[in-house]
Design an enzyme around this catalytic site. Sequence first.
Site, mmCIF file in Angstrom:
data_model
loop_
_atom_site.group_PDB
_atom_site.id
_atom_site.type_symbol
_atom_site.label_atom_id
_atom_site.label_comp_id
_atom_site.label_asym_id
_atom_site.label_seq_id
_atom_site.Cartn_x
_atom_site.Cartn_y
_atom_site.Cartn_z
ATOM 1 N N TYR A 33 0.834 -1.208 0.000
ATOM 2 C CA TYR A 33 0.000 0.000 0.000
ATOM 3 C C TYR A 33 0.860 1.247 0.000
ATOM 4 C CZ TYR A 33 0.746 0.862 5.057
ATOM 5 O OH TYR A 33 1.295 1.145 6.289
ATOM 6 N N LYS A 144 6.390 -1.723 1.906
ATOM 7 C CA LYS A 144 5.200 -1.187 2.585
ATOM 8 C C LYS A 144 4.057 -2.194 2.428
ATOM 9 C CE LYS A 144 3.005 3.354 3.363
ATOM 10 N NZ LYS A 144 3.152 3.359 4.821
ATOM 11 N N GLU A 176 12.406 2.386 13.959
ATOM 12 C CA GLU A 176 11.431 3.418 13.580
ATOM 13 C C GLU A 176 10.239 3.327 14.511
ATOM 14 O OE1 GLU A 176 9.839 2.735 9.610
ATOM 15 O OE2 GLU A 176 9.794 0.580 9.933
ATOM 16 N N LEU A 200 11.024 1.510 6.977
ATOM 17 C CA LEU A 200 10.386 1.976 5.756
ATOM 18 C C LEU A 200 11.063 3.294 5.368
ATOM 19 C CD1 LEU A 200 7.869 1.424 3.866
ATOM 20 C CD2 LEU A 200 6.859 3.353 5.073
HETATM 21 N N1 PDD Z 1 2.708 4.917 7.555
HETATM 22 N N2 PDD Z 1 7.441 3.719 8.940
HETATM 23 C C1 PDD Z 1 6.294 3.025 8.987
HETATM 24 C C2 PDD Z 1 6.317 1.651 9.578
HETATM 25 C C3 PDD Z 1 5.104 3.603 8.504
HETATM 26 O O1 PDD Z 1 3.966 2.887 8.540
HETATM 27 C C4 PDD Z 1 5.124 4.925 7.990
HETATM 28 C C5 PDD Z 1 3.900 5.605 7.456
HETATM 29 C C6 PDD Z 1 6.353 5.616 7.967
HETATM 30 C C7 PDD Z 1 6.481 7.011 7.421
HETATM 31 O O2 PDD Z 1 6.473 7.027 6.006
HETATM 32 P P1 PDD Z 1 5.916 8.299 5.191
HETATM 33 O O3 PDD Z 1 6.653 9.473 5.689
HETATM 34 O O4 PDD Z 1 6.232 7.983 3.783
HETATM 35 O O5 PDD Z 1 4.437 8.396 5.480
HETATM 36 C C8 PDD Z 1 7.492 4.974 8.432
HETATM 37 C C9 PDD Z 1 1.483 5.386 6.935
HETATM 38 C C10 PDD Z 1 1.217 6.839 7.065
HETATM 39 C C11 PDD Z 1 0.344 4.499 7.357
HETATM 40 O O6 PDD Z 1 0.590 3.307 7.489
HETATM 41 O O7 PDD Z 1 -0.788 4.973 7.508
#
Ligand code: PDD
Length: 279
Positions: A33, A144, A176, A200
């Site tokens: 996703y 992701k 993270e 991620l």
């Molecule tokens: N998640 N690490 C993880 C495990 C995440 O699920 C996310 C973001 C990030 C940050 O990535 P970005 O800056 O590209 O949003 C890091 C999204 C927002 C979610 O699962 O809803």
Amino acid sequence: MSDTVYLNGDYLPLADAKVSVLDRGFLFGDGVYEVIPAYAGRLFRLNDHISRLNNSLRGIRIELEKSAEDWEAIFRPLLDGSKDQYIYLQITRGAAAKRDHGFPEQVVPTVFVMSADIKPFPGRDTGIKALTLEDTRWQLCNVKAITLLANLLLRQEALDQDCAEAILVRNGYVTEGAASNVFVVIDGDLITPPRNNEILPGITRDVILELAEANQIPCREDVIALEALQNASEIWVTSSTREILPVVEVDGNAVGSGKPGPLFRNVDQLLQAYKQSLA
Ligand code: PDD
């Protein structure tokens, strides 16, 4: 959440969007996703999100490649220029004739897109509390994947302890957040863990590194030991939907002054100005 969603080529009301119970996303969590912000109808860093999506698809061996323009054309009818939203895009391997762990030979990926409003997160001004937890996830955290059970259990454990995020630690080092990347400030330097399969590669993380560099803020990608986190003067968690959130308490102890720190204020302003400049 907007009532209209996109499913496999059609736009339809959310209540009418249905997938097979044999869909491998439902049976196995076999899919990936993306979450892409759209500020006043403008998709933020679309190319970066699509490039990460393509890496995720390759990572789980789903063959489906569309250009950023093709994706944008799909997203456009779901966007409302009068507000800030995010696009949720999910691709699963599709529905096979029977449940079998091996990949089906003939299968068409399921593509689902919806939009939802981005609302300012309550802890933005005051800061949030976080809890450190052992990172119990798998070894492909750079993908992701929709298979988020470990992340959900970790986030819920934090919520149960009145914390807004779990900060994950593997072999004594910070990876993270349960759904975010982590930054710390140590001796005035902004530090985030290096890009590898344990995290991620967040798009917000990249933007912050770029903004810091462009504004002569000392920053680097480096390992962060748990003790270093506990002694940091600032801790932030970052994501597309929450932007930068200052952590003011970790494991019950105040971070720095116990209030959002000066570097957070500085970089958050840079981020808001950068978003404005794209409008
Ligand atoms: N998640 N690490 C993880 C495990 C995440 O699920 C996310 C973001 C990030 C940050 O990535 P970005 O800056 O590209 O949003 C890091 C999204 C927002 C979610 O699962 O809803």
